[in-house]
Design an enzyme around this catalytic site. Structure first.
Site, short mmCIF file in Angstrom:
data_model
loop_
_atom_site.label_atom_id
_atom_site.label_comp_id
_atom_site.label_asym_id
_atom_site.label_seq_id
_atom_site.Cartn_x
_atom_site.Cartn_y
_atom_site.Cartn_z
N ARG A 241 0.85 -1.18 0.00
CA ARG A 241 0.00 0.00 0.00
C ARG A 241 0.89 1.23 0.00
O ARG A 241 2.00 1.19 0.55
CB ARG A 241 -0.85 0.07 1.28
CG ARG A 241 -2.19 -0.60 1.20
CD ARG A 241 -3.16 0.12 0.27
NE ARG A 241 -4.44 -0.57 0.17
CZ ARG A 241 -4.70 -1.58 -0.67
NH1 ARG A 241 -3.79 -2.03 -1.48
NH2 ARG A 241 -5.92 -2.13 -0.68
N GLU A 270 -1.62 8.17 -3.91
CA GLU A 270 -1.93 7.81 -5.29
C GLU A 270 -3.37 8.19 -5.64
O GLU A 270 -4.23 8.20 -4.75
CB GLU A 270 -1.69 6.31 -5.53
CG GLU A 270 -2.62 5.40 -4.74
CD GLU A 270 -2.31 3.92 -4.93
OE1 GLU A 270 -1.15 3.51 -4.80
OE2 GLU A 270 -3.27 3.17 -5.19
N HIS A 288 -0.74 0.62 -9.65
CA HIS A 288 -1.56 -0.23 -8.77
C HIS A 288 -2.30 -1.31 -9.56
O HIS A 288 -3.54 -1.36 -9.56
CB HIS A 288 -2.55 0.64 -7.97
CG HIS A 288 -3.02 -0.04 -6.70
ND1 HIS A 288 -3.36 0.65 -5.55
CD2 HIS A 288 -3.22 -1.34 -6.40
CE1 HIS A 288 -3.75 -0.20 -4.62
NE2 HIS A 288 -3.67 -1.41 -5.11
C1 8YV Z 1 -7.17 -3.52 -5.88
C2 8YV Z 1 -5.63 -4.10 -3.94
O1 8YV Z 1 -6.99 -3.46 -7.24
O2 8YV Z 1 -6.98 -5.91 -3.29
C3 8YV Z 1 -6.28 -4.96 -2.93
O3 8YV Z 1 -6.10 -4.69 -1.73
O4 8YV Z 1 -4.82 -3.31 -3.63
C4 8YV Z 1 -5.95 -4.24 -5.38
O5 8YV Z 1 -6.11 -5.60 -5.70
C5 8YV Z 1 -7.45 -2.12 -5.38
O6 8YV Z 1 -7.47 -2.02 -4.01
C6 8YV Z 1 -8.77 -1.62 -5.95
O7 8YV Z 1 -9.87 -2.08 -5.26
#
Ligand code: 8YV
Length: 329
Positions: A241, A270, A288
């Site tokens: 993250r 971001e 991401h």
């Molecule tokens: C997502 C992510 O694309 O699942 C997660 O925690 O970081 C990614 O797979 C993003 O969070 C959008 O929902």
């Protein structure tokens, strides 16, 4: 005939998933994929008993207070730092995420980013596209070895374990890890992973991989002090993250050659980026996308939708993050 319960799908998703939701619910959707402010999201949530969100929508006490009719918010992500889970529990709102369906895909991408970072894939491509490649030379884009080296994984949940298996079994790497809690002896053996302190990991790893969930405690897990402990030949990959790494400190360390290179899929603030990251060549930057294969994104959307259906029609979410008294059917 009873009217269908109303839900909000806060971002664009696969049309077929939206259609399946429309069979059960009155759906307000956002197929234009507008990015709503917190106030707009709160307003759109009015009258909705359920919502499907992505990691970009914040569910906090103010939104919950303005929407006492809300019963469940299903995140299309495994991470859920966009949810104030205690506030949701206090408001009697189920929170759900999408574990498991993205584990292997995300571990694949962690490895892709590690390979691209160590072997300078994007940096050399930019050079080639710019028309700068005139002759072969012995040390052209000489990078860091991956196979047979030591990988240090910080955060040894499902995705961290997936990376450890790839590293140990596919690339003959020595795997060390640091985590809040130690894995069982069986899991350690299966992942061929040894538990070490964070300091030991930073000092000895040739490649550091971050897969830790974001929380107040994990904020800036890697900052200037940690970068200073790493080998000057080491690489750092963040698929966890934004905020796990102090991006400003990292940009400085990369510019100064304090570590060799970094690969980042997530950023503080971001989609805005620390501008200094754009000026250093030894960093691979992706927007991401670690879970982004067609199959996995579909599975994530479907699981989020299934959570809404399961809870709102049957009283039990499939992958809840909180337990509400009397929530089960
Ligand atoms: C997502 C992510 O694309 O699942 C997660 O925690 O970081 C990614 O797979 C993003 O969070 C959008 O929902």
């Amino acid at each position: 005939m009873m009217s269908k319960p109303s839900i909000l799908v806060a971002r664009a998703i696969f049309p077929e998933v939206l259609q399946s939701l429309a069979q059960v619910f009155e759906v307000e959707s956002n197929q234009a994929d507008e990015v709503w402010s917190g106030e707009e999201l709160t307003r759109r949530m009015q009258g909705k008993v359920g919502a499907l969100t992505t990691g970009s929508e914040r569910i906090d006490a103010a939104l919950l207070q303005a929407n006492p009719q809300l019963r469940i918010v299903a995140n299309m992500a495994v991470g859920f730092n966009n949810f104030d889970v205690p506030a949701m529990t206090a408001a009697g709102v189920v929170a759900s995420n999408t574990p498991d369906v993205l584990t292997e895909t995300t571990a694949d991408f962690g490895f892709a980013l590690l390979m691209a970072t160590a072997r300078r894939v994007t940096e050399s491509e930019h050079y080639l596209r710019a028309g700068l490649w005139k002759k072969w030379s012995y040390d052209m884009f000489a990078g860091a070895e991956v196979h047979g080296t030591t990988i240090g994984i910080i955060g040894m949940g499902r995705i961290g374990q997936g990376i450890a298996r790839r590293a140990a079994h596919g690339f003959g790497m020595n795997v060390i890890y640091h985590n809040r809690s130690r894995l069982s002896a069986e899991l350690e053996a299966e992942c061929k992973a040894s538990y070490v302190s964070k300091q030991e990991l930073l000092k000895t790893a040739d490649h550091v991989m971050l897969v830790v969930p974001y929380s107040a405690e994990s904020h800036h897990t890697i900052g200037a002090a940690e970068l200073a402990q790493m080998k000057p030949t080491a690489t750092l990959v963040n698929i966890a993250r934004g905020g796990i790494v102090d991006d400003a400190a990292l940009a400085k360390a990369l510019a100064a050659g304090q570590i060799a290179a970094a690969g980042l899929d997530v950023f503080e603030g971001e989609p805005a980026l620390n501008p200094d990251l754009l000026t250093v060549p030894n960093v691979v930057l992706t927007p991401h996308i670690a879970s982004s294969t067609v199959k996995t994104r579909m599975a994530m959307a479907q699981l989020a939708a299934d959570n809404l259906v399961a809870y709102l029609t049957g009283g039990q979410a499939l992958t809840p993050l909180n337990a509400l008294p009397g929530a089960a059917a």
